[in-house]
Motif scaffolding. Structure first.
Motif, PDB file in Angstrom:
ATOM      1  N   ARG A 201      17.117  25.010  33.284  1.00  0.00           N
ATOM      2  CA  ARG A 201      17.813  26.209  32.826  1.00  0.00           C
ATOM      3  C   ARG A 201      19.201  25.871  32.312  1.00  0.00           C
ATOM      4  N   ASN A 202      19.800  26.863  31.657  1.00  0.00           N
ATOM      5  CA  ASN A 202      21.216  26.805  31.297  1.00  0.00           C
ATOM      6  C   ASN A 202      21.887  28.044  31.886  1.00  0.00           C
ATOM      7  N   ARG A 203      23.023  27.836  32.542  1.00  0.00           N
ATOM      8  CA  ARG A 203      23.735  28.956  33.175  1.00  0.00           C
ATOM      9  C   ARG A 203      25.161  29.045  32.626  1.00  0.00           C
ATOM     10  N   LEU A 204      25.468  30.195  32.033  1.00  0.00           N
ATOM     11  CA  LEU A 204      26.808  30.468  31.519  1.00  0.00           C
ATOM     12  C   LEU A 204      27.480  31.487  32.415  1.00  0.00           C
ATOM     13  N   ASN A 205      28.712  31.207  32.842  1.00  0.00           N
ATOM     14  CA  ASN A 205      29.480  32.105  33.703  1.00  0.00           C
ATOM     15  C   ASN A 205      30.810  32.434  33.058  1.00  0.00           C
ATOM     16  N   ILE A 206      31.212  33.697  33.138  1.00  0.00           N
ATOM     17  CA  ILE A 206      32.538  34.088  32.678  1.00  0.00           C
ATOM     18  C   ILE A 206      33.026  35.258  33.525  1.00  0.00           C
ATOM     19  N   GLY A 207      34.298  35.219  33.934  1.00  0.00           N
ATOM     20  CA  GLY A 207      34.802  36.284  34.784  1.00  0.00           C
ATOM     21  C   GLY A 207      36.230  36.031  35.213  1.00  0.00           C
ATOM     22  N   ALA A 208      36.589  36.605  36.365  1.00  0.00           N
ATOM     23  CA  ALA A 208      37.964  36.506  36.836  1.00  0.00           C
ATOM     24  C   ALA A 208      38.004  36.515  38.352  1.00  0.00           C
ATOM     25  N   GLY A 209      39.123  36.045  38.891  1.00  0.00           N
ATOM     26  CA  GLY A 209      39.341  36.042  40.328  1.00  0.00           C
ATOM     27  C   GLY A 209      40.713  36.604  40.653  1.00  0.00           C
ATOM     28  N   TYR A 210      40.890  36.960  41.927  1.00  0.00           N
ATOM     29  CA  TYR A 210      42.177  37.510  42.373  1.00  0.00           C
ATOM     30  C   TYR A 210      42.457  37.023  43.790  1.00  0.00           C
ATOM     31  N   LEU A 211      43.684  36.571  44.034  1.00  0.00           N
ATOM     32  CA  LEU A 211      44.094  36.119  45.371  1.00  0.00           C
ATOM     33  C   LEU A 211      44.825  37.253  46.080  1.00  0.00           C
ATOM     34  N   PHE A 212      44.171  37.869  47.075  1.00  0.00           N
ATOM     35  CA  PHE A 212      44.806  38.918  47.869  1.00  0.00           C
ATOM     36  C   PHE A 212      45.924  38.314  48.721  1.00  0.00           C
ATOM     37  N   THR A 213      45.645  37.145  49.275  1.00  0.00           N
ATOM     38  CA  THR A 213      46.636  36.344  49.998  1.00  0.00           C
ATOM     39  C   THR A 213      46.368  34.887  49.629  1.00  0.00           C
ATOM     40  N   ASP A 214      47.138  33.976  50.188  1.00  0.00           N
ATOM     41  CA  ASP A 214      46.870  32.560  49.932  1.00  0.00           C
ATOM     42  C   ASP A 214      45.549  32.114  50.542  1.00  0.00           C
ATOM     43  N   ASP A 215      45.018  32.913  51.477  1.00  0.00           N
ATOM     44  CA  ASP A 215      43.795  32.525  52.194  1.00  0.00           C
ATOM     45  C   ASP A 215      42.590  33.418  51.908  1.00  0.00           C
ATOM     46  N   ILE A 216      42.769  34.484  51.133  1.00  0.00           N
ATOM     47  CA  ILE A 216      41.653  35.383  50.818  1.00  0.00           C
ATOM     48  C   ILE A 216      41.646  35.661  49.320  1.00  0.00           C
ATOM     49  N   GLN A 217      40.507  35.433  48.689  1.00  0.00           N
ATOM     50  CA  GLN A 217      40.393  35.691  47.261  1.00  0.00           C
ATOM     51  C   GLN A 217      38.990  36.170  46.925  1.00  0.00           C
ATOM     52  N   ALA A 218      38.851  36.791  45.760  1.00  0.00           N
ATOM     53  CA  ALA A 218      37.559  37.301  45.304  1.00  0.00           C
ATOM     54  C   ALA A 218      37.355  36.918  43.851  1.00  0.00           C
ATOM     55  N   GLU A 219      36.088  36.635  43.495  1.00  0.00           N
ATOM     56  CA  GLU A 219      35.733  36.299  42.117  1.00  0.00           C
ATOM     57  C   GLU A 219      34.577  37.192  41.671  1.00  0.00           C
ATOM     58  N   LEU A 220      34.744  37.815  40.516  1.00  0.00           N
ATOM     59  CA  LEU A 220      33.698  38.654  39.933  1.00  0.00           C
ATOM     60  C   LEU A 220      33.369  38.084  38.563  1.00  0.00           C
ATOM     61  N   THR A 221      32.131  37.670  38.375  1.00  0.00           N
ATOM     62  CA  THR A 221      31.739  37.029  37.118  1.00  0.00           C
ATOM     63  C   THR A 221      30.428  37.604  36.590  1.00  0.00           C
ATOM     64  N   TYR A 222      30.206  37.381  35.300  1.00  0.00           N
ATOM     65  CA  TYR A 222      28.923  37.672  34.664  1.00  0.00           C
ATOM     66  C   TYR A 222      28.226  36.337  34.412  1.00  0.00           C
ATOM     67  N   ALA A 223      26.972  36.248  34.807  1.00  0.00           N
ATOM     68  CA  ALA A 223      26.198  35.022  34.611  1.00  0.00           C
ATOM     69  C   ALA A 223      25.005  35.314  33.707  1.00  0.00           C
ATOM     70  N   ASN A 224      24.774  34.420  32.758  1.00  0.00           N
ATOM     71  CA  ASN A 224      23.606  34.509  31.899  1.00  0.00           C
ATOM     72  C   ASN A 224      22.815  33.216  32.042  1.00  0.00           C
ATOM     73  N   GLU A 225      21.543  33.345  32.414  1.00  0.00           N
ATOM     74  CA  GLU A 225      20.678  32.179  32.582  1.00  0.00           C
ATOM     75  C   GLU A 225      19.506  32.237  31.604  1.00  0.00           C
ATOM     76  N   TYR A 226      19.195  31.090  31.015  1.00  0.00           N
ATOM     77  CA  TYR A 226      17.989  30.957  30.200  1.00  0.00           C
ATOM     78  C   TYR A 226      17.080  29.960  30.903  1.00  0.00           C
ATOM     79  N   LEU A 227      15.842  30.388  31.223  1.00  0.00           N
ATOM     80  CA  LEU A 227      14.902  29.562  31.967  1.00  0.00           C
ATOM     81  C   LEU A 227      13.601  29.416  31.181  1.00  0.00           C
ATOM     82  N   PRO A 228      13.321  28.248  30.612  1.00  0.00           N
ATOM     83  CA  PRO A 228      12.019  28.033  29.971  1.00  0.00           C
ATOM     84  C   PRO A 228      10.956  27.802  31.051  1.00  0.00           C
TER      85      PRO A 228
END
Length: 266
Positions: A201-228
């Motif tokens: 397969r091929n996996r493409l990811n694009i998105g963003a992250g945010y650091l609530f603190t130096d020890d807690i963060q979140a990432e929200l992305t869109y992934a597109n996969e092509y699977l023959p």
């Protein structure tokens, strides 16, 4: 002239056969699209300057051919334990063992396929001013059950390039938003459970992250996969949410200890 005429007729005939073959191939090469949601909790713990450990807990949900609901089926649950070694500022070497409970995963089939996975991984970082570029190499051994109840061993190699850029700061720290983009190629050995094609397969990811603190963060992305796949190609559009905790249990222990000391002082 007759020889030339015969040659032209033969050429046109072969061309027509080729065109018919291509049209037939396209007609039967059906592509099925699935919409999915992936979520994962990552718990990282620093051991010393060279070593760290990580625990991942994840789940994946998917639509089906008869329903477009992104949460129609819970297709996978997973747990993964990592060990990381920081060889140098540019090299990070890792290994993990994981257990995946696969159920009705579209790429595998509509059956339960428990899986134990082992992997060796290396990440090389190109540290640049204002952004980080990295390339990841991973070799996985997947020990998974097929539809007949027997277990297959699948070797899979993954090569990823990833770009990460802080938006409102030059470094990653509390309150910073950062952009993420990556592309990854997967190659595998052929088995009954995952198909016989070498390219996985091929996996493409694009998105963003945010650091609530130096020890807690979140990432929200869109992934597109092509699977023959042997039975028809697949395309996966997935929303992915990852919550990352650094030294979570250690920080929690410190807070509880601090509160206990305040209670005793009162």
């Amino acid at each position: 002239m007759s020889s030339k005429f015969t040659h032209n007729i033969s050429l046109k005939k072969n061309t027509l056969i080729l065109v018919i073959f291509l049209i037939t191939s396209i007609s039967y090469a059906q592509t099925t699209t699935y919409n999915q949601f992936w979520n994962e909790f990552q718990f990282n713990r620093t051991i010393n300057e060279k070593w760290s450990a990580e625990l991942n807990l994840g789940a994946a949900y998917s639509s089906t051919e008869s329903s477009s609901n992104i949460f129609q089926q819970n297709i996978q649950r997973s747990a993964r334990i990592w060990g990381h070694y920081y060889l140098s500022p540019r090299w990070k070497l890792s290994s993990f063992v994981a257990y995946n409970f696969n159920k009705d995963v579209p790429e595998i089939g509509q059956f339960k396929s428990p899986e134990v996975r082992f992997a060796l991984q290396g990440i090389y970082y190109f540290h640049k001013t204002g952004y980080t570029l990295s390339t990841r190499m991973r070799m996985e051994l997947r020990h998974m059950r097929n539809e007949e109840g027997a277990y297959d061993n699948v070797l899979r190699y993954r090569q990823q390039v990833k770009y990460l850029k802080p938006i409102n700061s030059k470094i990653l720290r509390e309150g910073v938003v950062y952009a993420i983009a990556s592309d990854e190629l997967f190659f595998k050995s052929g088995t009954k459970v995952t198909g016989l094609s070498f390219f996985d397969r091929n996996r493409l990811n694009i998105g963003a992250g945010y650091l609530f603190t130096d020890d807690i963060q979140a990432e929200l992305t869109y992934a597109n996969e092509y699977l023959p796949r042997d039975g028809g190609n697949q395309i996966v559009n997935a929303a992915s949410l990852t919550i990352i905790f650094n030294n979570f249990f250690e920080n929690l222990k410190k807070k509880l200890s601090h509160k206990h000391e305040e209670v005793n002082e009162d």
